[in-house]
Design a protein around this motif. Sequence first.
Motif, PDB file in Angstrom:
ATOM      1  N   PRO A 171       4.492  41.852 -16.370  1.00  0.00           N
ATOM      2  CA  PRO A 171       3.477  41.655 -17.226  1.00  0.00           C
ATOM      3  C   PRO A 171       2.540  41.107 -16.480  1.00  0.00           C
ATOM      4  N   ASP A 172       2.871  40.285 -15.710  1.00  0.00           N
ATOM      5  CA  ASP A 172       1.660  39.789 -14.472  1.00  0.00           C
ATOM      6  C   ASP A 172       1.953  40.272 -13.138  1.00  0.00           C
ATOM      7  N   ALA A 173       2.761  41.531 -13.532  1.00  0.00           N
ATOM      8  CA  ALA A 173       2.824  42.188 -11.624  1.00  0.00           C
ATOM      9  C   ALA A 173       3.569  42.737 -11.692  1.00  0.00           C
ATOM     10  N   GLY A 174       2.307  44.339 -12.143  1.00  0.00           N
ATOM     11  CA  GLY A 174       2.703  46.010 -12.014  1.00  0.00           C
ATOM     12  C   GLY A 174       2.965  46.242 -10.323  1.00  0.00           C
ATOM     13  N   SER A 175       1.367  46.331  -9.873  1.00  0.00           N
ATOM     14  CA  SER A 175       0.211  46.871  -9.192  1.00  0.00           C
ATOM     15  C   SER A 175       1.288  45.750  -7.252  1.00  0.00           C
ATOM     16  N   ASP A 176       0.317  44.652  -8.522  1.00  0.00           N
ATOM     17  CA  ASP A 176       0.427  43.703  -7.649  1.00  0.00           C
ATOM     18  C   ASP A 176       1.998  42.762  -7.432  1.00  0.00           C
TER      19      ASP A 176
END
Length: 391
Positions: free
Chosen positions: A131-136
Amino acid sequence: MNLNLTDEQKMIQSTIRRFVENELIPLENDVLRNEREGKPGVSPEKLRELQLKAKEFGFWGINTPEEYGGADLGQVMMAIVTMEVSKTFVPFKFGGTADNILYYGNEEQKKKYLIPTINGDKKSCFAMTEPDAGSDTRNLKMTAVKDGNEWVLNGEKTFITGGNEADFTMVIAITDKELYQKTGRNGATCFIVDRDMGWKSEYIDTMGEWGPAALIFDNVRVPEENILGEINGGYNLGLEWIGFARWLVGARAVGAGERLLKMAIDYSKERHTFGKPISERQAIQWPIADSAVELEAAKWLVLNAAFRLDEGEDNRHVASIAKLYGSNMVNRVVDRVLQIHGGMGYTRELPIERWYREVRLWRIYDGTDEILRMVIARNLLKENVRVGQLN
């Protein structure tokens, strides 16, 4: 430089094209009806039947090494096959394949996971996005803590393709938090985790027919022998998995774009306004011409990326270019094609609106437009690649 296909490549392309036209495209109306009713477009039984029928023609494990029963046709041929199959939205994949990173498994892992996946007896998925780590991807939070001979996994993965159907997942988790925070790369490990070890999946509803999953890990215990590759080396495996698929999105864009453009050309000859077919109107001719030019450009970008891989070269830069251009190109093409069809293009009687929803996703997964532009610019600014460089 020879830009022509070999006789063998032409034969394979022709055979795949006939398979798509005779076996897949006739299923499109059924797929649309099933999807409107909330059912899978193609049942698992029908998909297996199609895969076995394709196997009779020799299409099994298109890019799987021969030692595992595959055809090992190479990356250029993989690109051509992907273009042909993508001329239909019927969700079909040739059998006999497995995720590229599964080949890094030891002999016991290959026996338990790789071979059954290639044979179609097991289904896998790869889970890195959170949820908090897509592209990043350096913002991963999921943890794996050692407890005796086991690792205890806690966290959530999201937008996982195949996560609702998978028998096992290859999941990236933080095993050394301090090292990971320091390097942003080391300290993450890839685990092979069977569903019956305790993880759960939840369906994520999207605007398209892609049905990704959220994977929930709540104190899931995984044995030591299920580490894939090296401990703390999972981040690199994740990047390799993502990088392998990137340029193939461009190939899918070419195939879909060519089918859509053919639909626009055929319709423009049939549709009459003010006494003549709209194909004679410049307002229709120009978007057709623009689409043809962009499709041709995208095709050669994809084939270049595939050719580099066949030559054993690092193709990451050109793969990013092929994916960025191809995914944006097909979004422009489908918009033009819908406009040419007018109101009929907006209805669900034709598959254009379905493609319109599907191809929008291609600018997001396996590297968003923004990330790809950042990667391409960084390579140029750091002179890892020089302007005008051909090799």
